[in-house]
Motif scaffolding. Structure first.
Motif, short mmCIF file in Angstrom:
data_model
loop_
_atom_site.label_atom_id
_atom_site.label_comp_id
_atom_site.label_asym_id
_atom_site.label_seq_id
_atom_site.Cartn_x
_atom_site.Cartn_y
_atom_site.Cartn_z
N SER A 21 -10.52 -13.41 8.04
CA SER A 21 -11.58 -12.73 7.59
C SER A 21 -11.54 -12.87 5.88
CB SER A 21 -11.01 -11.25 7.70
OG SER A 21 -11.81 -10.14 6.97
N ALA A 22 -10.45 -13.17 5.37
CA ALA A 22 -10.47 -13.37 4.14
C ALA A 22 -11.17 -14.74 3.66
CB ALA A 22 -9.02 -13.47 3.70
N ALA A 23 -11.05 -15.74 4.76
CA ALA A 23 -11.65 -17.13 4.26
C ALA A 23 -13.23 -16.75 4.35
CB ALA A 23 -11.06 -17.93 5.34
N GLU A 70 -8.10 -12.51 -6.46
CA GLU A 70 -9.03 -11.55 -5.36
C GLU A 70 -8.59 -11.99 -4.01
OE1 GLU A 70 -13.13 -11.93 -6.03
OE2 GLU A 70 -13.15 -11.88 -8.25
N TYR A 71 -8.31 -13.26 -3.85
CA TYR A 71 -7.80 -13.57 -2.61
C TYR A 71 -6.60 -12.99 -2.08
CZ TYR A 71 -6.60 -16.60 1.66
OH TYR A 71 -5.99 -17.25 2.68
N LEU A 72 -5.61 -12.64 -2.98
CA LEU A 72 -4.46 -12.17 -2.73
C LEU A 72 -4.55 -10.51 -2.64
CD1 LEU A 72 -2.04 -13.61 -5.50
CD2 LEU A 72 -2.27 -14.17 -3.10
N GLU A 73 -5.44 -10.05 -3.15
CA GLU A 73 -5.97 -8.50 -2.82
C GLU A 73 -6.54 -8.47 -1.43
OE1 GLU A 73 -8.31 -6.98 -5.65
OE2 GLU A 73 -7.29 -7.40 -7.47
N LEU A 74 -7.30 -9.43 -1.03
CA LEU A 74 -7.99 -9.27 0.23
C LEU A 74 -6.88 -9.37 1.59
CD1 LEU A 74 -11.28 -11.55 -0.08
CD2 LEU A 74 -11.13 -9.11 0.39
N LEU A 75 -5.73 -10.23 1.22
CA LEU A 75 -4.83 -10.39 2.03
C LEU A 75 -3.52 -9.36 1.94
CD1 LEU A 75 -4.20 -14.42 1.84
CD2 LEU A 75 -5.39 -12.71 3.69
N ARG A 76 -3.83 -8.45 0.78
CA ARG A 76 -2.91 -7.33 0.75
C ARG A 76 -1.38 -8.01 0.16
NH1 ARG A 76 -6.05 -5.41 4.55
NH2 ARG A 76 -4.65 -5.85 6.35
N LEU A 77 -1.33 -9.07 -0.58
CA LEU A 77 -0.07 -9.65 -0.75
C LEU A 77 0.35 -9.04 -2.22
CD1 LEU A 77 -0.42 -13.39 0.46
CD2 LEU A 77 1.12 -11.58 1.23
N PRO A 78 1.62 -8.87 -2.30
CA PRO A 78 1.97 -8.27 -3.57
C PRO A 78 2.61 -9.71 -4.43
CG PRO A 78 3.71 -8.43 -1.95
CD PRO A 78 2.56 -9.01 -1.36
N SER A 79 2.60 -10.82 -3.96
CA SER A 79 2.92 -12.06 -4.76
C SER A 79 2.08 -13.23 -4.30
CB SER A 79 4.37 -12.11 -4.72
OG SER A 79 4.66 -13.48 -5.27
#
Length: 533
Positions: free
Chosen positions: A469-471, A480-489
């Motif tokens: 979905s993020a891709a 922005e990509y990290l936010e889409l994946l809901r990653l803290p790091s």
């Protein structure tokens, strides 16, 4: 017609494969038996290895030979107040190897080996000696294996990828835990019409799922063929996996090599993270292709790797081009060429003939230490590090560290430890903060995904659905990509140990972690945007 001769071939004098590196070869063969057991035991409960780790912990701080070695060969670390914890990224060069290299180069005349002159012959003899030294180090039969020198392990992987007979109906099976240079093979497979499949990792140790591997190798296939080296008619494809993860340090069983070959697969073993501190016995385990980078083993020289390939497997490869040094004969006007019959067919242009002899010297140096002693040294230090990380707590008792991969030192892991630091609020400390603060304290470590996205995706429990979905979304930055994946790091912190490591390096790191982050919630203000993972 232009006829090109090649010198320094592995076939010359193959019967005396141990010449010039007897100490290194003997040391590795003695250590090989101990190393084999490390892959038979998946859990850290292997009694012999538990004793080895315990001995390493107990002897920490005593001069077991490695403390004196640190002073003699790596004294520049302490002289500069530097704590080096990135051995998976690169080994450190011993002073003696560097000075001996300079003395050799300035004390003789060495020319392009593609000739018959005295200078060329001198280079050719050293190249042949280096091939024999590599085979001896891994206990490989020169009649079965050939050594091809490359710029690095990535260059070795590319040689296999571009020339392997991927075709419709074939398969490329890879572990999810793989370096990107192995992941890149899938582009060659797709171009040839072959299917690609990843075998997932599972559990807290992030180990490859053996049942999934069995299904990937045997699903919708004929019955398994005979033992290794005698394939079922028509190889089904290629299995590519690491002997040791460059992300978590987990060691994957070498027994899978024969199992895959019995199902008609060729096997490519990425040994780059494994061989710096572990013996690899190619007299017992017989991967078709093995790749290494020598700077990871003994720091010097950089820019030299090897593809150690079974001669029968090399015969399957079809190079997409030819170049200087790879041909026996060629015509420009008639547009035909004949490739060299040996390793030279895969060594494009002129090899790094001034640096390759340093591989011989490096193997003699590390063979003199003994790979069994190196492994015990690193295992003991790894146990000390893991003990300290698990004990690190905030005042309220909450953990300061989250470890990815095996949390106990033992037969099933190497000296690479991936982790994230946790603030007093329980949230992951931004990896950019850690690299900034550690640099301020003279500590070299690694942060990010370490060119191993599969292990990172598993460590952070990212499902394929979310990744797909993020891709599909258009993003303007990694943030922005990290936010889409809901990653803290953007990844983890990697601490890796090696020959030059000492207990005080671990103590320095643990003290840094406690002093800098205990009972704190570090702010991310002022950090530069991430340029990549």
């Amino acid at each position: 017609m232009d006829v090109t001769r090649s010198y320094g071939r592995g076939g010359d004098g193959a019967e005396d494969a141990g010449c010039g590196n007897e100490d290194a070869g003997d040391g590795v063969r003695r250590a090989g038996d101990a190393g084999d057991g490390s892959h038979r035991a998946e859990d850290a409960g292997d009694a012999g290895h538990r004793e080895e780790v315990a001995a390493g912990r107990a002897g920490a701080g005593e001069d077991d030979g490695f403390a004196g070695l640190r002073t003699r060969e790596f004294g520049y670390l302490d002289e500069g107040g530097h704590t080096y914890l990135d051995h998976t990224g690169a080994g450190l060069p011993p002073r003696s190897l560097v000075t001996a290299s300079a003395a050799r180069i300035t004390g003789g005349v060495f020319g392009n080996p593609h000739s018959e002159s005295p200078a060329s012959r001198a280079s050719g003899q050293l190249l042949a000696e280096a091939r024999r030294a590599v085979l001896a180090h891994f206990g490989a039969d020169p009649a079965e294996y050939a050594v091809i020198f490359t710029p690095n392990a990535t260059g070795a992987l590319r040689l296999v990828g571009e020339a392997y007979p991927f075709r419709r109906g074939g398969r490329l099976v890879m572990s999810l835990d793989n370096h990107n240079s192995v992941n890149g093979l899938r582009e060659y497979a797709r171009a040839g019409g072959a299917a690609t499949a990843y075998v997932p990792v599972s559990g807290p140790g992030l180990r490859i799922d053996e049942e999934e591997l069995r299904q990937a190798l045997s699903g919708r296939r004929r019955r398994p063929g005979p033992a290794r080296g005698r394939r079922a008619p028509g190889a089904r494809g290629l299995l590519a996996y690491p002997a040791q993860s460059n992300f978590t340090g987990v060691r994957h069983p070498l027994e899978w090599i024969a199992r895959a070959q019995e199902h008609g697969y060729d096997v490519l073993l990425d040994a780059a993270a494994f061989v710096p501190a572990s013996p690899l016995d190619l007299g017992r385990f017989h991967p078709d292709f093995t790749v290494v980078s020598w700077y990871k083993v003994f720091g010097h020289p950089t820019g030299i790797g090897s593809l150690i390939a079974r001669r029968a497997a090399l015969a399957k490869l079809r190079r997409p081009w030819f170049s200087g040094g790879t041909i026996y004969a060629v015509s420009a006007q008639a547009q035909w060429h004949v490739l060299a019959e040996d390793e030279a067919a895969f060594e494009d242009g002129t090899v790094n003939f001034l640096s390759i002899p340093d591989v011989t010297a490096g193997l003699r140096w590390i063979g003199g230490l003994g790979m069994d002693r190196v492994r015990a040294h690193v295992a003991g230090l790894t146990g000390r590090l893991l003990d300290g990380l698990r004990a690190a707590r905030h005042s309220d008792g909450s953990p300061m560290v989250r470890i990815y991969g095996p949390e106990q030192a033992g037969a099933a892991r190497g000296g690479t430890v991936a982790l994230n630091l946790l603030g007093a609020d329980g949230r992951i400390v931004d990896e950019r903060i850690v690299i900034r603060d550690s640099a301020d304290h003279g500590i070299s470590l690694r942060t990010g995904c370490f060119c191993n996205p599969g292990a990172g995706e598993a460590a952070f429990s990212l499902p394929p659905r979310l990744l797909r979905s993020a891709a599909r979304r258009k993003v303007g930055s990694l943030e922005e990509y990290l936010e889409l994946l809901r990653l803290p790091s953007a990844g983890a912190v990697r601490v890796s140990l090696g020959i030059s490591s000492q207990p005080r390096d671990i103590d320095t790191f643990l003290a840094f972690v406690t002093r800098t982050y205990r009972d704190r919630v570090p702010g991310a203000g002022g950090l530069a945007a991430r340029a990549g993972c």
